[in-house]
Every structure is written in C-alpha cells, then in structure tokens.
Design a protein around this motif. Sequence first.
Motif, PDB file in Angstrom:
ATOM      1  N   UNK A   1       0.850  -1.188   0.000  1.00  0.00           N
ATOM      2  CA  UNK A   1       0.000   0.000   0.000  1.00  0.00           C
ATOM      3  C   UNK A   1       0.882   1.232   0.000  1.00  0.00           C
ATOM      4  N   UNK A   2       0.427   2.276  -0.656  1.00  0.00           N
ATOM      5  CA  UNK A   2       1.202   3.510  -0.787  1.00  0.00           C
ATOM      6  C   UNK A   2       0.574   4.607   0.065  1.00  0.00           C
ATOM      7  N   UNK A   3       1.414   5.241   0.885  1.00  0.00           N
ATOM      8  CA  UNK A   3       0.967   6.314   1.773  1.00  0.00           C
ATOM      9  C   UNK A   3       1.653   7.607   1.356  1.00  0.00           C
TER      10      UNK A   3
ATOM     11  N   UNK B   1      -0.914  19.520  -4.802  1.00  0.00           N
ATOM     12  CA  UNK B   1      -2.092  19.804  -5.620  1.00  0.00           C
ATOM     13  C   UNK B   1      -1.749  19.829  -7.098  1.00  0.00           C
ATOM     14  N   UNK B   2      -0.604  20.396  -7.417  1.00  0.00           N
ATOM     15  CA  UNK B   2      -0.173  20.463  -8.812  1.00  0.00           C
ATOM     16  C   UNK B   2      -0.029  19.055  -9.409  1.00  0.00           C
ATOM     17  N   UNK B   3       0.388  18.114  -8.584  1.00  0.00           N
ATOM     18  CA  UNK B   3       0.606  16.737  -9.041  1.00  0.00           C
ATOM     19  C   UNK B   3      -0.574  15.817  -8.730  1.00  0.00           C
ATOM     20  N   UNK B   4      -1.648  16.345  -8.188  1.00  0.00           N
ATOM     21  CA  UNK B   4      -2.742  15.526  -7.656  1.00  0.00           C
ATOM     22  C   UNK B   4      -3.306  14.529  -8.656  1.00  0.00           C
ATOM     23  N   UNK B   5      -3.434  14.904  -9.903  1.00  0.00           N
ATOM     24  CA  UNK B   5      -4.015  13.999 -10.902  1.00  0.00           C
ATOM     25  C   UNK B   5      -3.144  12.766 -11.144  1.00  0.00           C
ATOM     26  N   UNK B   6      -1.830  12.926 -10.980  1.00  0.00           N
ATOM     27  CA  UNK B   6      -0.908  11.819 -11.232  1.00  0.00           C
ATOM     28  C   UNK B   6      -0.574  11.009  -9.985  1.00  0.00           C
ATOM     29  N   UNK B   7      -0.840  11.565  -8.818  1.00  0.00           N
ATOM     30  CA  UNK B   7      -0.493  10.865  -7.570  1.00  0.00           C
ATOM     31  C   UNK B   7      -1.389   9.650  -7.370  1.00  0.00           C
ATOM     32  N   UNK B   8      -0.786   8.560  -6.993  1.00  0.00           N
ATOM     33  CA  UNK B   8      -1.526   7.343  -6.679  1.00  0.00           C
ATOM     34  C   UNK B   8      -1.166   6.946  -5.252  1.00  0.00           C
ATOM     35  N   UNK B   9      -2.179   6.882  -4.395  1.00  0.00           N
ATOM     36  CA  UNK B   9      -1.942   6.504  -3.006  1.00  0.00           C
ATOM     37  C   UNK B   9      -3.204   5.892  -2.428  1.00  0.00           C
ATOM     38  N   UNK B  10      -2.988   5.039  -1.438  1.00  0.00           N
ATOM     39  CA  UNK B  10      -4.093   4.388  -0.738  1.00  0.00           C
ATOM     40  C   UNK B  10      -4.499   5.162   0.510  1.00  0.00           C
ATOM     41  N   UNK B  11      -3.533   5.900   1.056  1.00  0.00           N
ATOM     42  CA  UNK B  11      -3.779   6.685   2.271  1.00  0.00           C
ATOM     43  C   UNK B  11      -2.922   7.945   2.209  1.00  0.00           C
TER      44      UNK B  11
ATOM     45  N   UNK C   1      -8.804  11.507  -5.458  1.00  0.00           N
ATOM     46  CA  UNK C   1      -8.606  10.201  -4.817  1.00  0.00           C
ATOM     47  C   UNK C   1      -9.659  10.005  -3.724  1.00  0.00           C
ATOM     48  N   UNK C   2     -10.920   9.841  -4.134  1.00  0.00           N
ATOM     49  CA  UNK C   2     -12.000   9.752  -3.138  1.00  0.00           C
ATOM     50  C   UNK C   2     -11.974   8.492  -2.293  1.00  0.00           C
ATOM     51  N   UNK C   3     -11.334   7.431  -2.774  1.00  0.00           N
ATOM     52  CA  UNK C   3     -11.317   6.165  -2.033  1.00  0.00           C
ATOM     53  C   UNK C   3     -10.148   6.043  -1.067  1.00  0.00           C
ATOM     54  N   UNK C   4      -9.251   7.016  -1.069  1.00  0.00           N
ATOM     55  CA  UNK C   4      -8.099   6.973  -0.167  1.00  0.00           C
ATOM     56  C   UNK C   4      -8.542   7.212   1.274  1.00  0.00           C
ATOM     57  N   UNK C   5      -7.723   6.723   2.193  1.00  0.00           N
ATOM     58  CA  UNK C   5      -7.939   6.961   3.622  1.00  0.00           C
ATOM     59  C   UNK C   5      -7.153   8.213   3.992  1.00  0.00           C
ATOM     60  N   UNK C   6      -7.794   9.144   4.695  1.00  0.00           N
ATOM     61  CA  UNK C   6      -7.147  10.403   5.064  1.00  0.00           C
ATOM     62  C   UNK C   6      -6.981  10.490   6.576  1.00  0.00           C
TER      63      UNK C   6
END
Length: 124
Positions: A3-5, A39-49, A72-77
């Motif tokens: 998982x990626x944080x 935010x600038x990279x938000x579209x390319x960022x992939x994370x689970x949390x 990333x609506x499914x990520x845990x914040x």
Amino acid sequence: MSRRVLIVDDNRELAENLAEILEMEGLEALVMDDPLAVLHAARELRFDAALLDVRMPGMDGIDLLRQLAEHSPDAVYVLMTAFTKEERLAQRDARVRRVLAKPFGPDVLIAALRDVEVVGAGGA
C-alpha cells in the motif's frame, strides 16, 4: 503489492522519519513537503492513504484533503496536528478517518493506520 501512503508535512525531516516507520511496516511512502506542489501533481499521484499535517504554509491540511479527495476519493485520510482547536475542526470532516495529536510515537502511528485498515494486523 504494498500500500502507498502519501505523507505531506512542511517539516521534511519529520515526514521522512514517518516514511521510514511506514516502510518498516511494508508500506510504500511518498514524502512531499509543499501542499501546493501536491495539488499540482494531484491527478498523477496514486496513493491508498494520505497522512497530512494540518498547519502548513500556503495551504492547510484540511483544505488539501478536500482537494485531494476530488482526485482520490477512495483513499484513507489521516490528519496530524499539535493544536487542539484544529483537531476538533478536522474531526468534523467525514473524510477524515483519524486525527493524530503531535507529538506521537511510532506505535501510535501504526495503531492508527491499523485501525483504518491501511496496515494489516500482522503488518502490511
């Protein structure tokens, strides 16, 4: 696959220390110290949390969370703060799964991520 944080804190040293802790648990950590760059990279960022500091220059972690959640609506914040008032404010947002009061130890971080199912019971 681990998982990626995403860790965002303007205190780069702290963020890198948190990354080391997470990597010892088998997680992949991505450290960033500028919320506007995130935010600038938000579209390319992939994370689970995402582990976000609340108080940062340029943009606070609560606003950052709201904008990241659009991509990333499914990520845990999980938010981090040393300020009680901010902690109460952050807990009002339904997307915030946990608020960690700074300072906290590695065991608190891992327990919080285990509680929100980022880290499994026996590690990642």
